[in-house]
Design a protein around this motif. Structure first.
Motif, PDB file in Angstrom:
ATOM      1  N   ALA A 166       0.710  -1.253   0.073  1.00  0.00           N
ATOM      2  CA  ALA A 166       0.011  -0.033  -0.022  1.00  0.00           C
ATOM      3  C   ALA A 166       0.953   1.375  -0.018  1.00  0.00           C
ATOM      4  N   CYS A 167       0.687   2.023  -0.960  1.00  0.00           N
ATOM      5  CA  CYS A 167       1.621   3.307  -1.100  1.00  0.00           C
ATOM      6  C   CYS A 167       0.982   4.471  -0.330  1.00  0.00           C
ATOM      7  N   GLU A 168       2.061   5.210   0.011  1.00  0.00           N
ATOM      8  CA  GLU A 168       1.476   6.322   0.737  1.00  0.00           C
ATOM      9  C   GLU A 168       0.884   7.385  -0.239  1.00  0.00           C
ATOM     10  N   HIS A 169       0.102   8.429   0.085  1.00  0.00           N
ATOM     11  CA  HIS A 169      -0.748   9.045  -0.797  1.00  0.00           C
ATOM     12  C   HIS A 169      -1.740   8.589  -1.653  1.00  0.00           C
TER      13      HIS A 169
ATOM     14  N   LYS B 289      14.168   1.024  -3.543  1.00  0.00           N
ATOM     15  CA  LYS B 289      14.274   2.274  -4.262  1.00  0.00           C
ATOM     16  C   LYS B 289      13.161   2.613  -5.328  1.00  0.00           C
ATOM     17  N   ASP B 290      12.851   1.541  -6.030  1.00  0.00           N
ATOM     18  CA  ASP B 290      11.715   1.682  -7.110  1.00  0.00           C
ATOM     19  C   ASP B 290      10.412   1.366  -6.806  1.00  0.00           C
ATOM     20  N   ARG B 291      10.195   1.065  -5.510  1.00  0.00           N
ATOM     21  CA  ARG B 291       8.476   0.682  -4.993  1.00  0.00           C
ATOM     22  C   ARG B 291       8.123   2.010  -4.837  1.00  0.00           C
ATOM     23  N   CYS B 292       6.702   2.312  -5.295  1.00  0.00           N
ATOM     24  CA  CYS B 292       6.095   3.440  -5.127  1.00  0.00           C
ATOM     25  C   CYS B 292       6.549   4.614  -5.539  1.00  0.00           C
ATOM     26  N   GLY B 293       7.122   4.670  -6.694  1.00  0.00           N
ATOM     27  CA  GLY B 293       8.024   5.768  -7.249  1.00  0.00           C
ATOM     28  C   GLY B 293       9.408   5.280  -7.057  1.00  0.00           C
ATOM     29  N   TRP B 294      10.311   6.284  -7.251  1.00  0.00           N
ATOM     30  CA  TRP B 294      11.710   6.191  -7.048  1.00  0.00           C
ATOM     31  C   TRP B 294      12.120   7.013  -5.883  1.00  0.00           C
ATOM     32  N   ASP B 295      13.060   6.386  -5.153  1.00  0.00           N
ATOM     33  CA  ASP B 295      13.624   7.391  -4.267  1.00  0.00           C
ATOM     34  C   ASP B 295      15.153   6.623  -3.746  1.00  0.00           C
ATOM     35  N   LYS B 296      15.760   7.404  -3.502  1.00  0.00           N
ATOM     36  CA  LYS B 296      17.313   6.943  -3.217  1.00  0.00           C
ATOM     37  C   LYS B 296      17.517   6.380  -1.697  1.00  0.00           C
ATOM     38  N   ASN B 297      16.580   6.947  -0.800  1.00  0.00           N
ATOM     39  CA  ASN B 297      16.469   6.486   0.574  1.00  0.00           C
ATOM     40  C   ASN B 297      15.800   4.907   0.610  1.00  0.00           C
ATOM     41  N   ASP B 298      16.379   3.803   0.689  1.00  0.00           N
ATOM     42  CA  ASP B 298      15.650   2.497   0.815  1.00  0.00           C
ATOM     43  C   ASP B 298      16.022   1.844   2.270  1.00  0.00           C
ATOM     44  N   HIS B 299      16.539   2.785   3.299  1.00  0.00           N
ATOM     45  CA  HIS B 299      16.655   2.294   4.612  1.00  0.00           C
ATOM     46  C   HIS B 299      15.870   2.645   5.760  1.00  0.00           C
ATOM     47  N   CYS B 300      14.407   2.782   5.348  1.00  0.00           N
ATOM     48  CA  CYS B 300      13.560   3.554   6.332  1.00  0.00           C
ATOM     49  C   CYS B 300      12.444   2.840   6.778  1.00  0.00           C
ATOM     50  N   LYS B 301      12.171   2.760   8.111  1.00  0.00           N
ATOM     51  CA  LYS B 301      11.255   1.710   8.547  1.00  0.00           C
ATOM     52  C   LYS B 301      10.735   2.181   9.770  1.00  0.00           C
ATOM     53  N   ALA B 302       9.267   2.343  10.068  1.00  0.00           N
ATOM     54  CA  ALA B 302       8.756   2.820  11.201  1.00  0.00           C
ATOM     55  C   ALA B 302       8.854   1.673  12.325  1.00  0.00           C
TER      56      ALA B 302
ATOM     57  N   GLU C 236      -3.659   1.362   5.441  1.00  0.00           N
ATOM     58  CA  GLU C 236      -3.385   2.844   5.068  1.00  0.00           C
ATOM     59  C   GLU C 236      -2.264   3.149   5.510  1.00  0.00           C
ATOM     60  N   ALA C 237      -1.438   3.462   4.097  1.00  0.00           N
ATOM     61  CA  ALA C 237      -0.103   3.884   4.538  1.00  0.00           C
ATOM     62  C   ALA C 237      -0.062   5.533   4.561  1.00  0.00           C
ATOM     63  N   SER C 238       0.086   5.771   5.950  1.00  0.00           N
ATOM     64  CA  SER C 238      -0.066   7.206   6.268  1.00  0.00           C
ATOM     65  C   SER C 238       0.883   7.564   7.330  1.00  0.00           C
ATOM     66  N   ASN C 239       1.476   8.559   7.433  1.00  0.00           N
ATOM     67  CA  ASN C 239       2.048   9.122   8.627  1.00  0.00           C
ATOM     68  C   ASN C 239       1.459   9.100  10.090  1.00  0.00           C
ATOM     69  N   ARG C 240      -0.010   9.617   9.676  1.00  0.00           N
ATOM     70  CA  ARG C 240      -0.727   9.735  11.120  1.00  0.00           C
ATOM     71  C   ARG C 240      -1.031   8.307  11.853  1.00  0.00           C
ATOM     72  N   VAL C 241      -0.879   7.311  10.832  1.00  0.00           N
ATOM     73  CA  VAL C 241      -1.019   5.956  11.580  1.00  0.00           C
ATOM     74  C   VAL C 241       0.302   5.359  12.342  1.00  0.00           C
ATOM     75  N   PHE C 242       1.295   5.553  11.546  1.00  0.00           N
ATOM     76  CA  PHE C 242       2.674   5.054  12.167  1.00  0.00           C
ATOM     77  C   PHE C 242       3.769   6.055  12.377  1.00  0.00           C
TER      78      PHE C 242
ATOM     79  N   LYS D 157       6.552   6.618   1.350  1.00  0.00           N
ATOM     80  CA  LYS D 157       6.734   5.359   2.227  1.00  0.00           C
ATOM     81  C   LYS D 157       5.515   4.496   1.557  1.00  0.00           C
ATOM     82  N   TYR D 158       5.549   3.101   2.058  1.00  0.00           N
ATOM     83  CA  TYR D 158       4.777   2.320   1.788  1.00  0.00           C
ATOM     84  C   TYR D 158       4.575   1.210   2.745  1.00  0.00           C
ATOM     85  N   ILE D 159       3.607   0.722   2.881  1.00  0.00           N
ATOM     86  CA  ILE D 159       3.401  -0.699   3.337  1.00  0.00           C
ATOM     87  C   ILE D 159       3.661  -1.897   3.012  1.00  0.00           C
ATOM     88  N   LYS D 160       4.540  -2.700   3.362  1.00  0.00           N
ATOM     89  CA  LYS D 160       4.421  -4.347   2.774  1.00  0.00           C
ATOM     90  C   LYS D 160       4.210  -5.118   3.848  1.00  0.00           C
ATOM     91  N   LEU D 161       3.159  -6.016   3.658  1.00  0.00           N
ATOM     92  CA  LEU D 161       2.668  -7.048   4.223  1.00  0.00           C
ATOM     93  C   LEU D 161       2.974  -8.350   3.431  1.00  0.00           C
TER      94      LEU D 161
END
Length: 317
Positions: free
Chosen positions: A28-31, A57-70, A90-96, A105-109
């Protein structure tokens, strides 16, 4: 978190056909609109692993940051999805919370659909708790308890709880500590921390891995033995042993072991609960002797009784 469940309205990702307990993955992708995960009728979700953040890096768009986990994302997702027939992500900062500002960011389950009856049966299940993250609660249904099959604190996979080359790290006493905390409890909390287990490999992020089953017990029973009456023998059926939840020697009501002019209902012998546990726990039969000589006299002149709460557990071990 109710916010995960209430805001889902559109199904973005679903696998329509299920065969057995094959591992599945949902994102589930943010936004984006929340993602609904569904199991077939009479099946429930077993969460294998999950996070909110970005590890590709290439999940839910591309970003160089691939070491980010709540930190708390696995426990939040489990709280909403574990043992449910369906749940919404729901991939949202207000949840996590926001583990990396400005990054999408995104949720992977990772999960499987299990027949509902196996969730409370003898099927072995696995849960993880990562160091530096929120402790993980393991919960069995009512009238079931945790039987620990195997467990450790350390690292035996390179890509679990982040990545590290060290995959041969295990605290020597971790199995016994985890058993002490979880064995034959309805629920327990897994805290992956050096303060609990010691540090078997400095500088390495470690985790708890727990393999367990939820095994059934009979519904809670109550055994009562009155002072100045015959001793009471408590017995479980063949193949079962007692699991003592609580108990005391004293008096906490007026009706039990009734006696005229009785007014004291706040009388508990110190240490009587532990004595009952030592006397009866994990035994098929035990004798309850409601006597001051056994427990001491917490309230002189008051007629006391033993009250023990217990269930009968199949003799698996």
């Amino acid at each position: 978190m109710d916010t995960i469940l209430k805001t889902a309205s559109v199904l973005l990702f679903m696998l329509p056909v299920w065969t057995g307990a094959t591992q599945q993955t949902s994102f589930a992708c943010e936004h984006k609109t929340p993602v609904q995960v569904n199991c077939p009728e009479y099946h429930v979700i077993n969460v294998i692993d999950a996070f909110y953040g970005r590890l590709e890096k290439d999940r839910c768009g591309w970003d160089k940051n691939d070491h980010c986990k709540a930190d708390n994302s696995l426990s939040i997702i489990k709280e909403n999805c574990q043992n449910e027939n369906s749940c919404a992500l729901e991939a949202s900062n207000r949840v996590f919370g926001d583990p990396c500002r400005g990054v999408v960011k995104y949720i992977k389950l990772d999960y499987e659909c299990l027949p509902a009856e196996t969730v409370t049966g003898e099927e072995t299940r696995t849960t993880f708790a990562c160091e530096r993250e929120t402790p993980e609660r393991v919960q069995c249904p009512d009238h079931y308890v945790i039987e620990v099959i195997d467990a450790f604190y350390g690292r035996q996979e390179r890509d679990r709880c982040g990545w590290n080359t060290n995959d041969q790290c295990r605290a020597e006493n971790s199995l016994s500590i985890i058993k002490q905390n979880c064995q034959y409890e309805n629920s327990c909390l897994l805290k992956a921390h050096n303060s609990v287990f010691g540090d078997p490999c400095r500088g390495v992020v470690k985790y708890i891995k727990l393999d367990y089953q939820c095994v059934p017990i009979e519904q809670e029973r109550v055994a009562i033995a009155c002072e100045h009456k015959n001793d009471v023998t408590v017995t479980c059926p063949d193949g079962y042993v007692m699991l003592v939840y609580d108990g005391f020697y004293g008096r906490d009501d007026l009706a039990t072991c009734f006696q005229y002019e009785q007014t004291n209902t706040n009388c508990i012998a110190s240490g009587s609960g532990r004595k009952l546990w030592e006397l009866c726990d994990f035994k098929q039969t035990c004798e309850l002797r409601a006597r001051n000589s056994e427990f001491g006299d917490p309230c002189k002149g008051v007629r006391k009784f033993i009250k023990m709460f217990y269930g009968c557990l199949p003799h698996y071990y």
